[in-house]
Motif scaffolding. Structure first.
Motif, PDB file in Angstrom:
ATOM      1  N   THR A   1       0.773  -1.263   0.067  1.00 36.86           N
ATOM      2  CA  THR A   1      -0.524  -0.046  -0.146  1.00 36.86           C
ATOM      3  C   THR A   1       0.811   0.697  -0.101  1.00 36.86           C
ATOM      4  N   VAL A   2       1.033   2.492  -0.979  1.00 34.57           N
ATOM      5  CA  VAL A   2       1.074   3.451  -1.349  1.00 34.57           C
ATOM      6  C   VAL A   2       0.621   5.212  -1.372  1.00 34.57           C
ATOM      7  N   ARG A   3       1.002   5.771  -0.148  1.00 35.64           N
ATOM      8  CA  ARG A   3       0.335   6.824  -0.396  1.00 35.64           C
ATOM      9  C   ARG A   3       0.966   7.562  -1.147  1.00 35.64           C
ATOM     10  N   MET A   4       0.910   8.175  -1.812  1.00 34.63           N
ATOM     11  CA  MET A   4       0.963   8.874  -3.421  1.00 34.63           C
ATOM     12  C   MET A   4       0.566  10.227  -3.151  1.00 34.63           C
ATOM     13  N   VAL A   5       1.745  11.658  -2.761  1.00 34.86           N
ATOM     14  CA  VAL A   5       1.334  13.309  -2.881  1.00 34.86           C
ATOM     15  C   VAL A   5       2.095  13.544  -4.104  1.00 34.86           C
ATOM     16  N   VAL A   6       0.628  14.324  -4.643  1.00 34.51           N
ATOM     17  CA  VAL A   6       1.088  14.455  -5.960  1.00 34.51           C
ATOM     18  C   VAL A   6       1.172  16.529  -6.261  1.00 34.51           C
ATOM     19  N   GLN A   7       1.975  17.350  -5.481  1.00 34.40           N
ATOM     20  CA  GLN A   7       2.317  19.121  -5.671  1.00 34.40           C
ATOM     21  C   GLN A   7       2.975  19.436  -5.824  1.00 34.40           C
ATOM     22  N   ASP A   8       2.837  19.798  -7.546  1.00 31.47           N
ATOM     23  CA  ASP A   8       3.897  20.269  -7.562  1.00 31.47           C
ATOM     24  C   ASP A   8       4.111  22.072  -8.019  1.00 31.47           C
ATOM     25  N   TYR A   9       4.424  23.021  -8.119  1.00 30.42           N
ATOM     26  CA  TYR A   9       5.374  24.074  -7.348  1.00 30.42           C
ATOM     27  C   TYR A   9       4.466  25.055  -8.335  1.00 30.42           C
ATOM     28  N   HIS A  10       3.758  26.556  -7.619  1.00 27.13           N
ATOM     29  CA  HIS A  10       2.586  26.988  -7.658  1.00 27.13           C
ATOM     30  C   HIS A  10       0.958  26.373  -8.868  1.00 27.13           C
ATOM     31  N   ASP A  11       0.615  25.280  -8.017  1.00 31.13           N
ATOM     32  CA  ASP A  11       0.532  24.216  -9.033  1.00 31.13           C
ATOM     33  C   ASP A  11      -1.326  24.743  -8.800  1.00 31.13           C
ATOM     34  N   LYS A  12      -2.137  24.996 -10.070  1.00 33.81           N
ATOM     35  CA  LYS A  12      -3.620  25.437  -9.675  1.00 33.81           C
ATOM     36  C   LYS A  12      -4.334  24.358 -10.305  1.00 33.81           C
ATOM     37  N   ASP A  13      -3.814  23.393 -10.331  1.00 30.21           N
ATOM     38  CA  ASP A  13      -4.706  21.618  -9.907  1.00 30.21           C
ATOM     39  C   ASP A  13      -4.808  22.016  -8.784  1.00 30.21           C
ATOM     40  N   GLY A  14      -4.273  21.666  -7.468  1.00 35.83           N
ATOM     41  CA  GLY A  14      -4.053  21.506  -6.412  1.00 35.83           C
ATOM     42  C   GLY A  14      -3.418  19.940  -5.931  1.00 35.83           C
ATOM     43  N   LYS A  15      -3.264  19.809  -4.920  1.00 38.78           N
ATOM     44  CA  LYS A  15      -2.616  18.661  -4.600  1.00 38.78           C
ATOM     45  C   LYS A  15      -3.390  17.162  -4.532  1.00 38.78           C
ATOM     46  N   LEU A  16      -2.887  16.276  -5.133  1.00 44.92           N
ATOM     47  CA  LEU A  16      -3.221  14.863  -4.822  1.00 44.92           C
ATOM     48  C   LEU A  16      -3.040  14.086  -3.759  1.00 44.92           C
ATOM     49  N   ASP A  17      -3.344  13.846  -3.428  1.00 43.21           N
ATOM     50  CA  ASP A  17      -2.763  12.883  -2.344  1.00 43.21           C
ATOM     51  C   ASP A  17      -4.117  11.639  -1.632  1.00 43.21           C
ATOM     52  N   VAL A  18      -3.683  10.559  -3.066  1.00 41.84           N
ATOM     53  CA  VAL A  18      -4.551   9.243  -2.033  1.00 41.84           C
ATOM     54  C   VAL A  18      -3.699   8.090  -1.680  1.00 41.84           C
ATOM     55  N   GLU A  19      -3.510   7.110  -1.281  1.00 45.86           N
ATOM     56  CA  GLU A  19      -3.652   5.672  -0.600  1.00 45.86           C
ATOM     57  C   GLU A  19      -3.879   4.674  -1.827  1.00 45.86           C
ATOM     58  N   LEU A  20      -2.756   3.745  -2.275  1.00 48.83           N
ATOM     59  CA  LEU A  20      -3.234   2.508  -3.068  1.00 48.83           C
ATOM     60  C   LEU A  20      -3.137   1.634  -2.824  1.00 48.83           C
TER      61      LEU A  20
END
Length: 109
Positions: A50-69
């Protein structure tokens, strides 16, 4: 020869995959899986994790993705650890798909 169904997106920010309680820098990802590294841990190819992936690019207009998969480890090499996501719950799959599609649209414009 490219075997992936989807292009992997490179990250540009503070993005990571939490594996075995440790944060490993996310290199690239898609709706299907991830590559993170460097990795020094006890997992082996073929093992489920089980991994938790957090994607947050600099100055990201899409916000953050934080999901456990739930994932299966596909390979571990000098680049890092690669995994494929295993049939996420519907709400996680939809969040992953929407975030990925938004990132692809931004790349094409």
């Amino acid at each position: 020869m490219e075997r992936r169904r989807q292009p992997r997106l490179r990250v540009r920010g503070d993005s990571f995959v939490r594996i075995e309680g440790r944060d490993v820098a996310l290199i690239n990802w898609s709706e299907d899986g991830f590559l993170a590294g460097p990795y020094a841990g006890g997992l082996i190819p073929g093992q489920k994790a089980t991994v938790r992936m957090v994607v947050q690019d600099y100055h990201d207009k899409d916000g953050k993705l934080d999901v456990e998969l739930a994932s299966v480890i596909k390979r571990i090499d000098g680049r890092g650890i690669a995994g494929r996501f295993l049939a996420p719950e519907r709400y996680k799959r939809l969040a992953l798909q929407a975030y990925y599609a938004a990132k692809l649209r931004r790349l094409k414009t």
